[in-house]
Design an enzyme around this catalytic site. Structure first.
Site, PDB file in Angstrom:
ATOM      1  CB  THR A   1      45.910  41.987  35.194  1.00 33.34           C
ATOM      2  OG1 THR A   1      44.196  41.575  35.220  1.00 33.34           O
ATOM      3  CG2 THR A   1      46.368  41.641  33.690  1.00 33.34           C
TER       4      THR A   1
ATOM      5  CE  LYS B   1      42.975  39.374  33.424  1.00 30.38           C
ATOM      6  NZ  LYS B   1      42.545  40.652  33.059  1.00 30.38           N
TER       7      LYS B   1
ATOM      8  CB  THR C   1      37.138  42.711  31.092  1.00 29.10           C
ATOM      9  OG1 THR C   1      36.625  43.711  30.459  1.00 29.10           O
ATOM     10  CG2 THR C   1      38.530  42.593  30.722  1.00 29.10           C
TER      11      THR C   1
ATOM     12  CD  GLU D   1      40.046  46.404  38.782  1.00 21.77           C
ATOM     13  OE1 GLU D   1      39.497  47.243  38.718  1.00 21.77           O
ATOM     14  OE2 GLU D   1      41.194  45.865  38.220  1.00 21.77           O
TER      15      GLU D   1
ATOM     16  CG  ASN E   1      39.332  50.655  38.356  1.00 21.78           C
ATOM     17  OD1 ASN E   1      40.166  49.820  37.507  1.00 21.78           O
ATOM     18  ND2 ASN E   1      38.510  49.794  39.163  1.00 21.78           N
TER      19      ASN E   1
ATOM     20  CB  SER F   1      44.079  48.749  34.244  1.00 21.20           C
ATOM     21  OG  SER F   1      42.977  49.670  34.329  1.00 21.20           O
TER      22      SER F   1
END
Lengths: 391, 391
Positions: B154, B176, B187, B267, B386, B391
């Protein structure tokens, strides 16, 4: 006015050179001229407690506080036995100078509470601080409350004060706190004063009732400080003895006012977010759900981006142990029920997030209890402020 | 290679139009050609579980998985009964197309695990997804592992794969996950394959041992997802039956490798931070202390700012219920003991934080247990990524 609004209190805020900015106020003193000197306090739940917290906890055991001396520019936390001696010396100097001239009664160091705020892990510059104590004692006045509120500011952008009038008595307060705002007391120093007549036990009850539904329910960044102190002092100068309920109501009003000011001035925040959890099985469930949302970085960054991301809110709720069924949870943002029964509801484009105030409503459909937690978004400004400067 | 490194597996990754970028791979299929089809899995601890998690939990009850179909471009979480029907239909289609041509055995929908990742709260575009299932089945090959790993990405910037060779058997994996990386499974979606001979119970034990010390100990942003799935499938094609210990060791090696890759690609992160807690009374204490530091936004922003702020680390430790005395805690950052006995130690200017790798060592002096938690800093990039995108 603030802490000097109630009768029987004098205060001062003076520059002592503790802050980097020359001339900035950084030492505050609040003295209770009586006739009563009853007091109560709540302290940080953090097990790493700053020296002034350890000191003040001892002072409060007697239920008597004659004066509180506060400094910004240094937290005196994680400073070992030497740091505790510094706090002790500060209380001694405060007692001595007040006994010598500024007070109507002799003051013992054991009746002086101490609060510090600033960088953790560094010793305070004691000569400067002690000179500041002397200067603060000289500057004490019936309208020194505003200067005192200024002197306790750290990254705060505005001084925070509040006053609430009861039936024949008054409660006043000042607060500081902008980062490390979290649970079981947001990071902050708060001094509350009242001219009501109340014994230490009644004050303690009123203060715990008040903080439980105010400061304990703001959670700006989930980080609990080492120095949190909320002190309530009563002079009895109004001659009025309110019922415990009346007193608690007035103290709660001042705490709620100050709590909202803390959230409004949180570091880097662009949103003030009220998370109302309704339909909970217990109040504790409501608080747990509200706090899980308040602490979720993905929820917080979504609000910074004006994104009504209810999926992240549900994911946060799902981490709790509260009573609820996943397919019965409803979520509204600013009044738009974008999640119904755990799935998409009204169109998310209907949600207006352009303003600073945001209300998230979570209906758990599990009971009749409710609670509101206040928080902020997680912004570029927060990251900048907390990465570019030590605190 | 990756999931197709062990004998007995084929895989594919194809574009189905689920992602916004045209031609991006977004549907992956991994099939176990046997002779065995034993399997085990662990799922998110979040009580809000996506439809594919609810489905796959049922599938795994039998301890048999013939194939797993995965999609990015949509989490199918918080989509209600209709979303669950979508997952069911996806498994049915996968079973049908595999039984029709691509498999050596008939496949039932109840033997097909399903994983989805992407935005929460939106229905999947089923015609596109089902066409993708057909295309993936046609594309299955012994070297399709790399494409499958790409198709589940993603916000990941690189595909994550790992292989570990045991005595006569092999474990392969793909993962992932870049945001919502947190506790009780970061996650993520992870598919592990092995050609070892092992029954479902042995696989389950190996997988739980492995995830407990790898994925459960990475905590990038404290946010637990609705879709986390780690699936382990065994083909038995090597003919080798390792001891439970050998199997657990090999699975752990692959999980540890993938976990580090997740942290490395989190991220917006500019630091990969290992928090080693030693001298703990219990392993649970060590994990609690490590996690409290990993989740503290003030600690995380300090590292983003290259600030060795040990005071914030102590404040985080103080919020735990772990066994320790505040005046006995030592903290090192990159080997420099800047906090000794709960107070300032070596000069903080000695700490070099210019690199991407950071090691925080916390010695509690309360016992002999230890644990390491991996996390990231909290950066401008995290907030940007974010807040600017859903998302």
């Amino acid at each position: 006015m603030t802490v000097t609004a109630p009768k029987g209190f004098r205060a001062a805020g003076v520059p002592a050179g503790l802050k980097a900015v020359a001339g900035a106020l950084d030492v505050a003193l609040v003295i209770n001229d009586g006739p009563d000197t009853t007091a109560a306090a709540v302290f940080t739940g953090n097990r790493i407690k700053a020296a002034p917290v350890l000191w003040s906890q001892q002072v409060l055991k007697g239920g008597i506080v004659r004066a509180v001396i506060l400094n910004s520019g240094g937290a005196n936390a994680c400073t070992g036995p030497a740091g505790f001696q510094d706090t002790h010396a500060t209380a001694e100097r405060t007692a001595a100078v007040l006994s010598g001239r500024a007070s109507r009664f002799p003051v013992g160091a054991g009746d002086v509470a101490v609060c510090s705020t600033g960088l953790i892990g560094e010793r305070l510059p004691m000569p400067k601080l002690l000179a500041g104590v002397d200067a603060a004692a000289r500057a004490l006045s019936r309208d020194g409350g505003a200067a005192a509120a200024q002197a306790i500011m750290t990254t705060d952008t505005v001084a925070k004060t509040a006053v609430h009038g009861g039936q024949g008595f008054t409660v006043g307060g000042m607060a500081k706190g902008a980062g490390m705002l979290a649970p079981g007391l947001a990071t902050m120093l708060v001094v509350l004063t009242t001219d009501a007549v109340a014994d230490a036990t009644t004050l303690d009850t009123a203060l715990r009732l008040a903080t439980a539904v105010t400061f304990d329910r703001i959670d700006s960044d989930g980080c609990m400080s080492t120095n949190d102190t909320v002190l309530l002092m009563a002079s009895g100068a109004s001659g009025i003895e309110p019922t415990p309920y009346e007193l608690a109501e007035a103290v709660t009003a001042v705490c709620a006012d100050l709590a909202r000011q803390l959230i409004a001035d949180a570091e880097g925040a662009t949103k003030e977010i009220a998370i109302e959890v309704t339909g909970a099985d217990t109040a504790a469930d409501a608080v747990e759900v509200g706090r899980s949302i308040a602490r979720n970085n993905l929820v917080k960054t979504a609000f910074f981006g004006n994104d009504p991301n209810w999926g992240r809110i549900l994911a946060a709720i799902g981490t709790t142990s509260a009573q609820f069924e996943p397919d019965q949870v409803d979520v509204a943002i600013n009044g738009v029920w974008i999640c119904k029964g755990g799935a998409a509801g009204e169109d998310r484009s209907k949600v207006d997030l352009s303003g600073r105030a945001v209300t998230v409503t979570v209906e758990l459909h599990a009971g009749i209890e409710a609670a509101t937690i206040w928080t902020n978004d997680l912004s570029m400004g927060y990251v900048h402020e907390n990465s570019a400067y030590s605190s």
